[in-house]
Design an enzyme around this catalytic site. Structure first.
Site, mmCIF file in Angstrom:
data_model
loop_
_atom_site.group_PDB
_atom_site.id
_atom_site.type_symbol
_atom_site.label_atom_id
_atom_site.label_comp_id
_atom_site.label_asym_id
_atom_site.label_seq_id
_atom_site.Cartn_x
_atom_site.Cartn_y
_atom_site.Cartn_z
ATOM 1 N N ASP A 292 92.311 32.776 58.889
ATOM 2 C CA ASP A 292 92.320 31.154 58.899
ATOM 3 C C ASP A 292 93.294 30.885 57.984
ATOM 4 O OD1 ASP A 292 91.630 29.112 60.398
ATOM 5 O OD2 ASP A 292 89.527 28.700 59.512
ATOM 6 N N ARG B 284 85.833 32.618 52.552
ATOM 7 C CA ARG B 284 84.199 32.684 51.893
ATOM 8 C C ARG B 284 83.746 34.100 52.549
ATOM 9 N NH1 ARG B 284 81.017 28.555 50.138
ATOM 10 N NH2 ARG B 284 79.524 29.995 49.991
ATOM 11 N N ALA C 147 79.806 22.672 71.030
ATOM 12 C CA ALA C 147 79.674 22.269 72.635
ATOM 13 C C ALA C 147 79.188 23.779 73.488
ATOM 14 C CB ALA C 147 81.115 21.947 73.049
ATOM 15 N N GLY D 265 76.383 32.599 60.247
ATOM 16 C CA GLY D 265 77.409 31.774 60.943
ATOM 17 C C GLY D 265 78.130 32.706 62.073
ATOM 18 N N ASP E 181 129.989 49.399 67.343
ATOM 19 C CA ASP E 181 129.907 48.027 67.881
ATOM 20 C C ASP E 181 130.452 46.946 66.882
ATOM 21 O OD1 ASP E 181 128.945 45.667 69.613
ATOM 22 O OD2 ASP E 181 127.350 45.485 68.321
ATOM 23 N N TYR E 182 130.657 45.974 67.177
ATOM 24 C CA TYR E 182 131.358 44.930 66.231
ATOM 25 C C TYR E 182 130.183 43.829 65.898
ATOM 26 C CZ TYR E 182 133.951 42.035 63.454
ATOM 27 O OH TYR E 182 134.548 41.000 62.353
ATOM 28 N N ARG F 173 83.445 18.623 52.272
ATOM 29 C CA ARG F 173 84.735 18.375 51.508
ATOM 30 C C ARG F 173 84.391 16.770 50.757
ATOM 31 N NH1 ARG F 173 88.511 20.498 56.204
ATOM 32 N NH2 ARG F 173 87.407 22.280 56.728
#
Ligand code: GDG
Length: 735
Positions: A142, A10, A388, A29, A508-509, A321
């Site tokens: 998010d 949003r 909180a 927000g 190198d292998y 929701r």
């Protein structure tokens, strides 16, 4: 000037259409506040959805909406109703949200929603790509946009990308149940920096990357092709100043300026001075533990009847929701529980639960925070939980007790809160009593610590920290010494090669000429490779040396018909075509019987590992072991061996998922430089993929073309992407 592009589902604005007129308000927000400086300062732009579907946007108002969005330095991603149904209500909220919060039984695995999730992520990517300019930084937010980093990175590898997940990242055992787990991880790994709220989420993510994709993870870095991706935790803060200032103003307000809600709350407090209020605020979501909270409150009233009429739960549940079925069921459950508690315990002058099912204006939120004696926040799982933090920030006189679930990310930083297990109803009931009876002095002592932390690590600091880290990664990446061999670099090297008369190739292998396989015995050269090496050696100005950690038996057998020089066991033995194996240095292997039993105990304790005994060295392979356990045991073994062999001139080499113990005076660098001693090569090419090859990169002459496979972090001058890229370059030399 380069800018930062913020992308979230949003946009940080509220659009409304009234009487055919569009108006827009910036939203207030936490995220919008935290990112304000990032967004405004550097000419930044925020990309996201306006909140209006295409169907809801009258065509005659489209230009006005675009203008309103542009005015806020934003760009809109246009979505249809069916996009929203599949992408947001579908995949994001019915699959990822429940799964990441450990509600596995709620997670729906629906192919159609997944397809829409992909296509909507692509719509976001398209708008981002339209707006990107050289030097820009992108910060994606998010779980709705987990494929976006890869979609952007593929088109713009030069752009630095950050991603932050606001919800938990679940343990590997849960994440691996997702049918699209590979795609999601690869989508996220398009970012250069991935941020999580806590170290636990970070650890879960790293473990999934290592176990599901098998990518190399070292501490908090992931190596993927030529990229290093950093993963870190950044606990999101709040706009402390704002909450604190509003709370202060709330205390200072007069009867006249008070809100209606505050007036009622005050009335209640004066009418029953010894009664206390407990606050509960969340979106109405099954992750928030609202039902168990109510049950715990009921249990408290039952167990401690002396609190009848003395305590009230003020519960704000914000609608959320509501077209997802589980949310409708939850709403019904909460309505019934509140009804049942109030029916059972109410008296004529007292209702135990005040229940608000709505969202409230910001000032009412402050009224609630400042008026309640206890905040009861008990999510079953929560990425962080800002409520909180907000409650503590508004406690101007530092009174107030926070009861907080251990399962909220915030609990990691708020140790002074009363931490509870949200499923333990008995414990919550007892903790409510403890909170109500906590002496003021104790409350203030605890809150002081928490307020200090919230003030220091506020949301702005959080955003700055993330951006600084992303910038520093960008800096390191651009300083990486090794250059990528792209087409034009390859042309340059080829021109040097053509002008040279005496050329040598040290190849190198494993991991270089041949991609890794689970069982090292299965890594035999394919016919194409044998032809390629033969062809390279056929040119008389060229000399090819295969230089590997492999034992001479295997190497000799695999290349028996190819006219090249072989160097085995990291430089211990050498064999020219048609000749015999010879020691490059005087060596002994008397020490092997002492070391072998130690390695054997590690094989016994670590499933999937095995020992390879060579003539002058011994190796412990852990490619097939559990990746975390393998790394942990490799670390342990290497310490044990170092202690055991310190006086014996032995060294422990850590290769790609293998530890090799050998005499310390031999390594590939020494073997390669001895080989070219007293010879006038005018073109030296050396390529390898792991630590044992770094000795060659360091020891060969400065003008040698040294090339690392996979990553830019090396002593080599150049790097290539993978074994396919190696063959492409060798083919160009052979042509
Ligand atoms: C996700 C993660 C993570 C609430 N009711 C009202 C209102 N609010 C505001 C609060 C707070 C915010 O909404 C809720 O934030 P949370 O962090 O508690 O929870 P989620 O919405 O689930 O957020 C979470 C967060 O992302 C950030 O990364 O912490 O774990 O799930 O700021 O104040 N605001 C107003 N009226 C209300 O009625 N005005």
């Amino acid at each position: 000037m380069s800018k930062t592009i913020i992308v979230s589902n949003r946009l940080p604005l509220q659009l409304s259409i009234e009487d055919g007129k569009v108006s827009s308000e910036p939203s207030v927000g936490g995220l919008a506040t935290g990112l304000k400086s990032v967004h405004r300062d550097s000419n930044g732009i925020w990309i996201g959805w306006t909140g209006l579907t295409q169907e809801e946007t009258p065509s005659e108002l489209k230009a006005d909406i675009d203008n309103a969005v542009e005015k806020e330095q934003c760009a809109a991603v246009e979505l249809t109703q069916s996009d929203m149904d599949g992408f947001y209500y579908g995949f994001s909220n019915r699959t990822i949200w429940p799964l990441y919060h450990y509600f596995m039984e709620y997670a729906e695995f629906d192919d159609e929603n997944w397809e829409i999730y992909k296509s909507v992520n692509q719509k976001f990517a398209d708008v981002v790509l339209e707006n990107i300019e050289d030097g820009d930084t992108v910060w994606v937010h998010d779980y709705q946009l987990m494929l976006l980093p890869q979609m952007i990175k593929e088109k713009r590898p030069d752009v630095s990308i950050g991603f932050f997940l606001h919800i938990p990242f679940p343990s590997y055992e849960v994440f691996r149940t997702l049918p699209w787990r590979d795609q999601i991880l690869k989508g996220l790994l398009g970012a250069d920096l991935l941020g999580f709220h806590t170290y636990d989420y970070e650890r879960h993510f790293l473990s999934s990357v290592s176990r599901i994709l098998g990518y190399e993870v070292s501490f908090n870095e992931i190596t993927f092709k030529d990229r290093h991706i950093t993963v870190d935790s950044f606990p999101m803060g709040i706009d402390y100043e704002k909450f604190h200032a509003f709370a202060k103003a709330n205390y200072e307000q007069t009867d006249k300026t008070q809100s209606e809600l505050q007036r009622r709350l005050d009335l209640h407090a004066t009418a029953t001075p010894d009664a206390k209020m407990i606050l509960s605020i969340d979106r109405l979501d099954y992750t928030k533990g609202i039902a168990s909270r109510l049950k715990a409150f009921e249990h408290f009233l039952e167990k401690y009847p002396e609190y009848t009429e003395k305590v009230r739960l003020v519960m704000l549940a914000v609608p959320s929701r509501s077209n997802v079925p589980q949310y409708q069921v939850l709403k019904k459950e909460i309505d019934e529980l509140v009804g049942s508690i109030n029916g059972r315990f109410s008296t004529v002058s007292w209702t135990p639960v005040w229940y608000f099912y709505r969202s409230m204006p910001f000032n009412n939120l402050i009224d609630l925070y400042t008026s309640c004696d206890v905040a009861l926040i008990t999510p079953i799982r929560d990425g962080m939980n800002l409520v909180a933090k907000e409650y503590i920030a508004t406690r101007i006189d530092r009174t107030g007790v926070l009861i907080l679930s251990e399962m909220a990310g915030a609990a990691k930083e708020m140790n002074e809160a009363l931490l509870i297990n949200p499923n333990d109803i008995g414990l919550i009931a007892d903790t409510i009593k403890e909170a109500l009876e906590m002496p003021e002095e104790e409350q203030k002592k605890r809150n002081k610590f928490m307020q200090k932390r919230l003030e220091r690590y506020n949301v702005e600091k959080w955003a700055k920290d993330f951006m600084n880290k992303l910038d520093s990664i960008k800096g390191i990446q651009s300083q990486a010494k090794a250059q990528h061999i792209n087409n034009s670099k390859q042309e340059e090297i080829l021109a040097k090669f053509k002008n040279a008369n005496k050329r040598i190739f040290f190849l190198d292998y494993d991991g270089t000429l041949r991609a890794f396989v689970n069982n090292p015995g299965d890594a035999k050269p394919d016919q194409k490779l044998l032809d390629l090496v033969t062809k390279l050696q056929a040119e008389e100005k060229n000399e090819v040396v295969i230089i590997s950690g492999r034992d001479s038996g295997t190497l000799g057998e695999w290349f028996k018909d190819v006219p090249v020089t072989l160097i085995s066991e990291h430089g211990v033995l050498k064999k020219t075509y048609g000749g015999e194996w010879e020691l490059t240095e005087s060596m002994n292997s008397d020490w092997v019987p002492t070391v072998q039993p130690v390695l054997q105990t590690f094989v016994d304790r670590t499933p999937g590992t095995f020992i390879e005994e060579k003539k002058y060295s011994i190796a412990w392979h852990y490619r097939k072991a559990d990746p975390d356990l393998g790394e942990q045991r490799a670390n342990e073994l290497s310490n044990v061996i170092r202690e055991l062999t310190s006086n014996h001139g032995l060294s422990v080499l850590s290769g790609n998922k293998v530890l090799e113990i050998k005499s310390s005076n031999v390594h590939k660098g020494k073997a390669a430089t001895n080989h070219i001693l007293n010879q006038e090569y005018d073109f030296i090419f050396c390529i390898g993929d792991d630590w044992t090859d770094e000795f060659m990169f360091q020891d060969l002459p400065e003008d040698a073309i040294t090339v690392k496979v996979g990553v830019a972090n090396t002593a080599a001058r150049f790097y290539v992407d993978d074994t396919d890229h190696v063959r492409k370059i060798l083919n160009a030399f052979a042509e």
